[in-house]
Design an enzyme around this catalytic site. Structure first.
Site, PDB file in Angstrom:
ATOM      1  N   SER A 164      -0.582   8.277  61.119  1.00 47.16           N
ATOM      2  CA  SER A 164      -1.283   9.824  61.015  1.00 47.16           C
ATOM      3  C   SER A 164      -2.011  10.303  62.226  1.00 47.16           C
ATOM      4  O   SER A 164      -1.853   9.199  62.863  1.00 47.16           O
ATOM      5  CB  SER A 164      -3.262  10.357  60.104  1.00 47.16           C
ATOM      6  OG  SER A 164      -3.012  11.379  60.282  1.00 47.16           O
ATOM      7  N   TYR A 176     -11.061   6.643  57.074  1.00 47.26           N
ATOM      8  CA  TYR A 176      -9.950   6.945  57.116  1.00 47.26           C
ATOM      9  C   TYR A 176      -9.137   6.732  58.575  1.00 47.26           C
ATOM     10  O   TYR A 176      -7.760   6.560  58.930  1.00 47.26           O
ATOM     11  CB  TYR A 176      -9.383   8.831  56.987  1.00 47.26           C
ATOM     12  CG  TYR A 176      -8.531   9.230  56.733  1.00 47.26           C
ATOM     13  CD1 TYR A 176      -7.560   8.862  55.569  1.00 47.26           C
ATOM     14  CD2 TYR A 176      -7.607   9.955  57.883  1.00 47.26           C
ATOM     15  CE1 TYR A 176      -6.360   9.725  55.600  1.00 47.26           C
ATOM     16  CE2 TYR A 176      -6.570  10.529  58.032  1.00 47.26           C
ATOM     17  CZ  TYR A 176      -5.940  10.169  56.535  1.00 47.26           C
ATOM     18  OH  TYR A 176      -4.449  10.827  56.598  1.00 47.26           O
TER      19      TYR A 176
HETATM   20  N1  LIG Z   1      -2.113  16.372  54.703  1.00 49.98           N
HETATM   21  C1  LIG Z   1      -1.975  15.585  55.925  1.00 49.98           C
HETATM   22  O1  LIG Z   1      -2.624  16.854  56.645  1.00 49.98           O
HETATM   23  C2  LIG Z   1      -2.262  14.290  56.497  1.00 49.98           C
HETATM   24  C3  LIG Z   1      -2.106  14.319  57.853  1.00 49.98           C
HETATM   25  C4  LIG Z   1      -1.701  12.882  57.704  1.00 49.98           C
HETATM   26  C5  LIG Z   1      -1.459  11.811  57.066  1.00 49.98           C
HETATM   27  N2  LIG Z   1      -1.701  12.256  55.961  1.00 49.98           N
HETATM   28  C6  LIG Z   1      -1.054  10.575  55.325  1.00 49.98           C
HETATM   29  O2  LIG Z   1       0.164  11.227  53.969  1.00 49.98           O
HETATM   30  C7  LIG Z   1      -0.061  10.243  53.132  1.00 49.98           C
HETATM   31  C8  LIG Z   1       0.730  11.481  52.225  1.00 49.98           C
HETATM   32  O3  LIG Z   1      -0.732  12.487  51.312  1.00 49.98           O
HETATM   33  P1  LIG Z   1      -0.613  13.588  51.070  1.00 49.98           P
HETATM   34  O4  LIG Z   1      -1.319  14.665  52.113  1.00 49.98           O
HETATM   35  O5  LIG Z   1       0.780  13.705  50.417  1.00 49.98           O
HETATM   36  O6  LIG Z   1      -2.307  13.209  50.160  1.00 49.98           O
HETATM   37  P2  LIG Z   1      -1.894  13.736  48.485  1.00 49.98           P
HETATM   38  O7  LIG Z   1      -0.832  15.007  47.854  1.00 49.98           O
HETATM   39  O8  LIG Z   1      -3.270  13.893  47.632  1.00 49.98           O
HETATM   40  O9  LIG Z   1      -1.039  12.347  48.277  1.00 49.98           O
HETATM   41  C9  LIG Z   1      -1.394  10.848  48.534  1.00 49.98           C
HETATM   42  C10 LIG Z   1      -0.956  10.142  46.496  1.00 49.98           C
HETATM   43  O10 LIG Z   1      -1.557   9.062  46.931  1.00 49.98           O
HETATM   44  C11 LIG Z   1      -1.911   9.121  45.367  1.00 49.98           C
HETATM   45  N3  LIG Z   1      -3.031   7.464  45.290  1.00 49.98           N
HETATM   46  C12 LIG Z   1      -3.934   8.422  45.248  1.00 49.98           C
HETATM   47  N4  LIG Z   1      -5.432   7.024  45.401  1.00 49.98           N
HETATM   48  C13 LIG Z   1      -3.993   6.142  44.891  1.00 49.98           C
HETATM   49  C14 LIG Z   1      -3.972   4.383  45.133  1.00 49.98           C
HETATM   50  N5  LIG Z   1      -5.096   3.709  44.732  1.00 49.98           N
HETATM   51  N6  LIG Z   1      -2.841   3.722  44.475  1.00 49.98           N
HETATM   52  C15 LIG Z   1      -1.753   4.766  44.246  1.00 49.98           C
HETATM   53  N7  LIG Z   1      -1.277   5.736  44.934  1.00 49.98           N
HETATM   54  C16 LIG Z   1      -3.093   6.671  45.120  1.00 49.98           C
HETATM   55  C17 LIG Z   1      -2.388  10.143  45.007  1.00 49.98           C
HETATM   56  O11 LIG Z   1      -2.744  10.039  43.285  1.00 49.98           O
HETATM   57  P3  LIG Z   1      -3.239  11.612  42.868  1.00 49.98           P
HETATM   58  O12 LIG Z   1      -2.998  12.682  43.317  1.00 49.98           O
HETATM   59  O13 LIG Z   1      -3.519  10.923  41.500  1.00 49.98           O
HETATM   60  O14 LIG Z   1      -4.399  11.469  42.849  1.00 49.98           O
HETATM   61  C18 LIG Z   1      -1.725  11.267  45.469  1.00 49.98           C
HETATM   62  O15 LIG Z   1      -0.232  10.822  45.297  1.00 49.98           O
HETATM   63  C19 LIG Z   1      -1.392   9.468  52.907  1.00 49.98           C
HETATM   64  O16 LIG Z   1      -1.245   8.631  53.614  1.00 49.98           O
HETATM   65  C20 LIG Z   1      -1.950  10.407  54.277  1.00 49.98           C
HETATM   66  O17 LIG Z   1      -3.256  10.228  54.906  1.00 49.98           O
HETATM   67  C21 LIG Z   1      -1.868  12.951  55.623  1.00 49.98           C
END
Ligand SMILES: NC(=O)c1ccc[n+]([C@@H]2O[C@H](COP(=O)([O-])OP(=O)(O)OC[C@H]3O[C@@H](n4cnc5c(N)ncnc54)[C@H](OP(=O)(O)O)[C@@H]3O)[C@@H](O)[C@H]2O)c1
Length: 318
Positions: A164, A176
């Protein structure tokens, strides 16, 4: 002199652009395993690679997420359930991947699963609050990588780790930011170690995007809960006005800053998996490229000033 310098820079970018457009051959024979495919980037990438004809092995956190993804994709895409915090679950997923890839090995491992909450001033947190996030975002990612590595080495494949911009600049308390700094550090050592095996490691650094993780109401409810469980002495030091202003600024940030174009990130992931010459780091999104990454190179005092100028003042600030 300036003319030759400009020419050299232009030539460098042209050669880089040309190299980056070269795509790996036989992509439709390759297998890619992605964690956290229920929603957000993981879900979008799974569908995107499935359309390109790759064999997608999608790990979902819930049965519902897996069924929904299977319903919307081709028969080629297979799902499994994975909790990255459980080593038994990771070992079982590794066996499942092994059965699918056979002698080919695993071309791509995308460590995408993550959580963000709790977020707030560090003093409002307990050790368990930090552990909860670090267990998923960092230790879970490490566990999955270590288990899958023999399969990736066999295919001389790729590891794509989702960090991130908060792994470059830390401006929220809680687990985080430390977890994402950890992902950067782990990926850097991994890249150097695996280079002799022909395995490439890429880091994705997205800015703000609208996914389940950044849903405003969810984050505000979590912040409310965090404040409620903070000891009274600490609450008095910060004051209720501080909490209200923090709440308001988080709400504004999440409502106005998040991009809805997730392709800006999944295209980077796809490039890291399919280009013959993937980059080491990808900044996903305009805010990451033009604000946060440049900010991370400024002198610390200046970056602190820019990041904190609008922060609320605690009641007992000196
Ligand atoms: N969105 C942003 O602005 C942003 C920015 C920078 C980095 N990121 C990174 O991008 C990645 C994806 O995030 P996203 O934004 O797409 O959010 P998201 O939609 O919440 O996706 C996260 C995924 O991880 C799953 N998860 C949560 N706990 C878990 C566990 N213990 N074991 C396996 N899977 C698990 C969630 O399942 P459930 O949905 O069933 O809980 C969901 O499918 C993350 O690493 C996040 O830190 C996001």
């Amino acid at each position: 002199m300036w003319f030759y310098l400009a020419l050299a820079v232009l030539l460098y970018f042209l050669i880089r652009l040309y190299r980056e457009t070269k795509i790996v051959e036989n992509l439709t024979e390759k297998y890619v395993f992605i964690t956290g495919c229920d929603s957000g980037f993981g879900n979008k990438l799974a569908k995107q690679l499935d359309i390109q004809g790759l064999h997608v092995l999608a790990a979902c956190f819930t049965q519902k997420g897996a069924e929904e993804l299977e319903r919307l994709t081709s028969d080629r895409l297979k799902t499994t359930i994975l909790d990255v915090t459980s080593t038994e679950s990771v070992a079982a997923a590794t066996e499942w991947v092994k059965e699918h890839v056979g002698n080919k090995g695993l071309w791509g491992l995308v460590n995408n699963a993550g959580i963000i909450q709790p977020v707030g001033p560090n003093e409002w947190m307990t050790k368990e609050d930090f552990e909860k996030v670090l267990n998923v975002n960092l230790l879970g990612l490490i566990d999955v990588t270590v288990h899958m590595l023999p399969l990736v080495r066999k295919a001389r494949g790729r590891i794509v780790n989702v960090a991130s911009i908060l792994g470059r600049l830390s401006f929220y308390g809680g687990g985080y930011c430390p977890s994402k700094y950890g992902v950067e550090a782990f990926s850097d050592s991994l890249r150097r170690e695996l280079q002799p095996f022909g395995v490439k490691v890429a880091i994705i650094e997205p800015g703000y995007f609208l996914t389940s993780m950044t849903n405003a109401q969810y984050n505000l409810d979590c912040l409310d809960l965090q404040w409620t469980s903070t000891p009274q002495e600490i609450k008095d030091s910060y004051g209720h006005t501080y909490f209200n202003n923090f709440y308001k600024s988080l709400k504004e940030n999440l409502n106005s800053r998040c991009s809805t174009n997730l392709f800006l990130v999944t295209d980077c992931m796809e490039h890291a998996l399919t280009s013959q010459h993937p980059r080491t780091r990808y900044s996903g999104g305009w805010d990451a490229q033009f604000f946060f990454v440049p900010l991370s190179y400024l002198p610390t005092a200046l970056a602190d000033l820019i990041l904190t100028w609008s922060w609320p003042k605690p009641a007992q600030a000196v």
